[in-house]
Scaffold this motif. Structure first.
Motif, PDB file in Angstrom:
ATOM      1  N   LEU A 169       0.815  -1.219   0.000  1.00  0.00           N
ATOM      2  CA  LEU A 169       0.000   0.000   0.000  1.00  0.00           C
ATOM      3  C   LEU A 169       0.851   1.273   0.000  1.00  0.00           C
ATOM      4  CD1 LEU A 169      -2.743  -1.037   2.630  1.00  0.00           C
ATOM      5  CD2 LEU A 169      -2.858  -1.207   0.132  1.00  0.00           C
TER       6      LEU A 169
ATOM      7  N   LEU B 241       0.502   4.373  -2.252  1.00  0.00           N
ATOM      8  CA  LEU B 241      -0.637   5.291  -2.073  1.00  0.00           C
ATOM      9  C   LEU B 241      -0.254   6.509  -1.232  1.00  0.00           C
ATOM     10  CD1 LEU B 241      -3.288   2.556  -1.209  1.00  0.00           C
ATOM     11  CD2 LEU B 241      -3.018   3.731  -3.392  1.00  0.00           C
TER      12      LEU B 241
ATOM     13  N   LYS C 152       0.528  -8.922   3.692  1.00  0.00           N
ATOM     14  CA  LYS C 152      -0.615  -8.811   4.595  1.00  0.00           C
ATOM     15  C   LYS C 152      -0.280  -7.948   5.817  1.00  0.00           C
ATOM     16  CE  LYS C 152      -3.111 -13.080   3.557  1.00  0.00           C
ATOM     17  NZ  LYS C 152      -3.691 -14.319   4.118  1.00  0.00           N
ATOM     18  N   THR C 153      -1.321  -7.316   6.351  1.00  0.00           N
ATOM     19  CA  THR C 153      -1.165  -6.528   7.568  1.00  0.00           C
ATOM     20  C   THR C 153      -0.925  -7.469   8.752  1.00  0.00           C
ATOM     21  OG1 THR C 153      -3.574  -6.562   7.740  1.00  0.00           O
ATOM     22  CG2 THR C 153      -2.599  -4.656   6.715  1.00  0.00           C
TER      23      THR C 153
ATOM     24  N   ASP D   3      -7.030   7.743   8.958  1.00  0.00           N
ATOM     25  CA  ASP D   3      -7.613   6.846   9.957  1.00  0.00           C
ATOM     26  C   ASP D   3      -6.623   5.840  10.530  1.00  0.00           C
ATOM     27  OD1 ASP D   3      -9.991   8.064   9.447  1.00  0.00           O
ATOM     28  OD2 ASP D   3     -10.841   6.395   8.308  1.00  0.00           O
ATOM     29  N   THR D   4      -5.666   5.415   9.747  1.00  0.00           N
ATOM     30  CA  THR D   4      -4.835   4.281  10.137  1.00  0.00           C
ATOM     31  C   THR D   4      -4.013   4.543  11.410  1.00  0.00           C
ATOM     32  OG1 THR D   4      -4.786   3.830   7.766  1.00  0.00           O
ATOM     33  CG2 THR D   4      -3.444   2.412   9.171  1.00  0.00           C
TER      34      THR D   4
ATOM     35  N   MET E 220      -6.337   3.849  14.235  1.00  0.00           N
ATOM     36  CA  MET E 220      -6.544   2.409  14.398  1.00  0.00           C
ATOM     37  C   MET E 220      -5.366   1.777  15.140  1.00  0.00           C
ATOM     38  SD  MET E 220      -7.998   1.922  10.489  1.00  0.00           S
ATOM     39  CE  MET E 220      -7.408   0.242  10.324  1.00  0.00           C
TER      40      MET E 220
ATOM     41  N   LEU F 292      -8.064  -5.515   4.716  1.00  0.00           N
ATOM     42  CA  LEU F 292      -8.348  -4.104   4.989  1.00  0.00           C
ATOM     43  C   LEU F 292      -8.372  -3.206   3.754  1.00  0.00           C
ATOM     44  CD1 LEU F 292      -6.333  -3.510   8.306  1.00  0.00           C
ATOM     45  CD2 LEU F 292      -8.776  -3.951   8.031  1.00  0.00           C
ATOM     46  N   SER F 293      -8.076  -3.761   2.574  1.00  0.00           N
ATOM     47  CA  SER F 293      -8.062  -2.926   1.362  1.00  0.00           C
ATOM     48  C   SER F 293      -8.251  -3.796   0.123  1.00  0.00           C
ATOM     49  CB  SER F 293      -6.729  -2.186   1.259  1.00  0.00           C
ATOM     50  OG  SER F 293      -6.503  -1.755  -0.069  1.00  0.00           O
TER      51      SER F 293
ATOM     52  N   GLN G 160      -6.752  -3.456  -2.451  1.00  0.00           N
ATOM     53  CA  GLN G 160      -5.410  -3.652  -3.018  1.00  0.00           C
ATOM     54  C   GLN G 160      -4.671  -4.818  -2.377  1.00  0.00           C
ATOM     55  OE1 GLN G 160      -2.911  -0.630  -4.203  1.00  0.00           O
ATOM     56  NE2 GLN G 160      -4.516   0.801  -4.763  1.00  0.00           N
ATOM     57  N   LEU G 161      -5.223  -5.390  -1.328  1.00  0.00           N
ATOM     58  CA  LEU G 161      -4.587  -6.550  -0.686  1.00  0.00           C
ATOM     59  C   LEU G 161      -5.371  -7.836  -0.915  1.00  0.00           C
ATOM     60  CD1 LEU G 161      -3.586  -4.918   2.751  1.00  0.00           C
ATOM     61  CD2 LEU G 161      -2.163  -5.190   0.706  1.00  0.00           C
TER      62      LEU G 161
ATOM     63  N   LEU H  39      -4.054 -11.273  -2.063  1.00  0.00           N
ATOM     64  CA  LEU H  39      -3.223 -12.080  -1.146  1.00  0.00           C
ATOM     65  C   LEU H  39      -4.051 -13.150  -0.438  1.00  0.00           C
ATOM     66  CD1 LEU H  39      -1.293  -9.095   0.465  1.00  0.00           C
ATOM     67  CD2 LEU H  39      -0.412 -10.667  -1.272  1.00  0.00           C
ATOM     68  N   TYR H  40      -5.368 -13.048  -0.555  1.00  0.00           N
ATOM     69  CA  TYR H  40      -6.262 -13.968   0.147  1.00  0.00           C
ATOM     70  C   TYR H  40      -6.828 -14.980  -0.837  1.00  0.00           C
ATOM     71  CZ  TYR H  40      -6.138 -10.619   3.996  1.00  0.00           C
ATOM     72  OH  TYR H  40      -5.727  -9.791   5.016  1.00  0.00           O
TER      73      TYR H  40
ATOM     74  N   LYS I  24      -9.895   4.582  -1.616  1.00  0.00           N
ATOM     75  CA  LYS I  24      -8.906   4.615  -2.699  1.00  0.00           C
ATOM     76  C   LYS I  24      -7.691   3.757  -2.365  1.00  0.00           C
ATOM     77  CE  LYS I  24     -10.563   9.027  -4.492  1.00  0.00           C
ATOM     78  NZ  LYS I  24     -10.314  10.442  -4.784  1.00  0.00           N
ATOM     79  N   GLY I  25      -7.946   2.589  -1.812  1.00  0.00           N
ATOM     80  CA  GLY I  25      -6.869   1.650  -1.533  1.00  0.00           C
ATOM     81  C   GLY I  25      -6.349   1.703  -0.115  1.00  0.00           C
ATOM     82  N   LYS I  26      -6.514   2.866   0.557  1.00  0.00           N
ATOM     83  CA  LYS I  26      -6.017   2.966   1.931  1.00  0.00           C
ATOM     84  C   LYS I  26      -6.986   2.313   2.922  1.00  0.00           C
ATOM     85  CE  LYS I  26      -3.134   7.114   1.642  1.00  0.00           C
ATOM     86  NZ  LYS I  26      -2.872   8.445   2.211  1.00  0.00           N
ATOM     87  N   THR I  27      -6.415   1.838   4.016  1.00  0.00           N
ATOM     88  CA  THR I  27      -7.226   1.271   5.089  1.00  0.00           C
ATOM     89  C   THR I  27      -7.995   2.398   5.776  1.00  0.00           C
ATOM     90  OG1 THR I  27      -5.262   1.464   6.491  1.00  0.00           O
ATOM     91  CG2 THR I  27      -5.656  -0.643   5.456  1.00  0.00           C
ATOM     92  N   ASN I  28      -9.242   2.116   6.191  1.00  0.00           N
ATOM     93  CA  ASN I  28      -9.994   3.169   6.864  1.00  0.00           C
ATOM     94  C   ASN I  28     -10.691   2.668   8.123  1.00  0.00           C
ATOM     95  OD1 ASN I  28     -12.365   1.938   6.142  1.00  0.00           O
ATOM     96  ND2 ASN I  28     -13.084   3.580   4.827  1.00  0.00           N
ATOM     97  N   MET I  29     -11.174   3.630   8.870  1.00  0.00           N
ATOM     98  CA  MET I  29     -11.711   3.393  10.202  1.00  0.00           C
ATOM     99  C   MET I  29     -13.032   2.636  10.190  1.00  0.00           C
ATOM    100  SD  MET I  29     -12.975   6.387  12.782  1.00  0.00           S
ATOM    101  CE  MET I  29     -11.354   7.079  13.126  1.00  0.00           C
TER     102      MET I  29
ATOM    103  N   THR J 220     -13.058  -1.001   8.929  1.00  0.00           N
ATOM    104  CA  THR J 220     -12.334  -1.847   9.879  1.00  0.00           C
ATOM    105  C   THR J 220     -13.187  -2.100  11.122  1.00  0.00           C
ATOM    106  OG1 THR J 220     -10.269  -0.859   9.089  1.00  0.00           O
ATOM    107  CG2 THR J 220     -10.168  -2.106  11.151  1.00  0.00           C
TER     108      THR J 220
ATOM    109  N   THR K  50      -5.142  -9.871  11.358  1.00  0.00           N
ATOM    110  CA  THR K  50      -5.995  -8.721  11.051  1.00  0.00           C
ATOM    111  C   THR K  50      -7.365  -8.796  11.731  1.00  0.00           C
ATOM    112  OG1 THR K  50      -4.773  -8.696   8.972  1.00  0.00           O
ATOM    113  CG2 THR K  50      -6.568  -7.122   9.190  1.00  0.00           C
TER     114      THR K  50
END
Lengths: 236, 236
Positions: free
Chosen positions: A13, A16, A150-151, A175-176, A179, B9-10, B12-13, B16-17, B148-153, B156, B176
């Protein structure tokens, strides 16, 4: 208060985030940045972090370099050093140039290089990194190495701990950081038990390196701040 | 207990799952999945989520579709519906086919389609989604749309709330879900104040839609579970 602190939870990420003019603190608690902190505290002259194993391998045949390589938690054959902080004590790295490649941490360093300053953070040097940052007039981004994109828990917790240290001098960028801060606040009194239950701790436990985990969670063990200068880490 | 719950969380990740055979719950609290939940609760027959604005535009000239488009929080000119849940009440969507494209939520849906089932989650239908999942014998991944790809509150926090509902029936898949759960636990008693301070709430406040935020945080307002069947959402 015009400076900000932001947190990026994965190298996947980081594109970004606008890193220009900023300080990036790279963190890979288990174990790359804990190892780097330990190596400097035990006298290493410099550390050359490299993303690719092939590049690290080229240093094996050069004079004067001590080389470490880890993938998936295990030492790569042919390299004298592994990714355990205990391997960097007892004079082993005193005055040496150390070359390190790891699964996640060195990737995160490479992807941070557009920043103005790239620092190495770990619980072992938490307050020293925070104090160094407070002396600069720059925005900060904590770049968590995570696990293969992964996070993860331990790097996010470090991010929260650094946000806690800097929240009076730096506004939260998005926000991160909030968190990470709340996560840190909710588990910091049970840090060891919490991280021992992490996915990466479970992976490492299979490799019999539980002591490494306890060590990597010690807070402010050392007063060193490693920083990238060109292609290598030096102490500020 | 052999089922697991994991959190991404995004968008963009998400690659990976491993989504195959699993239930993915897509969440974009502010506001796409809250809007979709609301639309079904107010009688929509089906919703066609599309990632690209051009594709949504093609539906404008077709008979029988009610089209909504949002980018960066604002309604796109030429589309009769915006991305506010209040626009989907009072019979507006009753028995209609609704086409929706948004900045983040519809992207996350498209990237989830390899999963066995794709559900729409929001605080508005939290318990209904949890109950539906408990009736299936499948692993679950909560896919946060982020910003826009970023993790947010807020996304989550929803993930944490769903983990709380399912933690007795589903093992935590990696770090996570633990992060999301602890974050949710630490702020759930001050949910509105917390989310009002989020980056996205600040963006929306500039657009004068503070009421939307309070509405999107209401828990269990509706008992609907939207699920992707082919290219559209229907109620299970």
């Amino acid at each position: 208060m015009s400076k900000t602190i932001d947190v990026c939870l994965s190298p996947q990420l980081i594109d970004l985030y606008d890193l220009e003019g900023k300080i990036v603190v790279v963190v890979d608690i288990l174990r790359a940045t804990s190892v780097m902190t330990t190596a400097f505290a035990h006298g290493a002259r410099e550390i050359i972090p490299v993303e690719k194993l092939e590049v690290a391998r080229e240093y094996l045949s050069k004079d004067g370099y001590l080389c470490a390589a880890e993938r998936g938690g295990e030492q790569i054959e042919g390299f004298p050093l592994d990714n355990s902080p205990f391997s960097y004590m007892d004079g082993v790295v005193q005055d040496r140039s150390v070359v390190i490649t790891t699964t996640n941490g060195t990737v995160a360093i490479e992807r941070s290089m557009v920043a103005d300053e790239v620092l190495i953070g770990s619980f072992l040097n938490l307050s020293s990194v925070a104090e160094y940052i407070q002396l600069q007039n720059k925005d900060v981004i904590v770049h968590c190495a995570g696990w293969k994109g992964k996070t993860n828990m331990e790097d996010t917790l470090f991010a929260g701990a650094l946000v806690e240290k800097l929240k009076m001098s730096h506004e939260l960028g998005c926000d991160t950081p909030h968190m990470a801060l709340k996560y840190w606040e909710s588990v910091k009194d049970n840090l060891t038990e919490t991280v021992e239950s992490s996915a990466h701790a479970r992976r490492l436990n299979r490799l019999n390196i539980k002591e490494d985990i306890a060590y990597c969670l010690r807070i402010d063990e050392y007063q060193v701040v490693p920083k990238m200068i060109g292609d290598r880490l030096l102490l500020v």
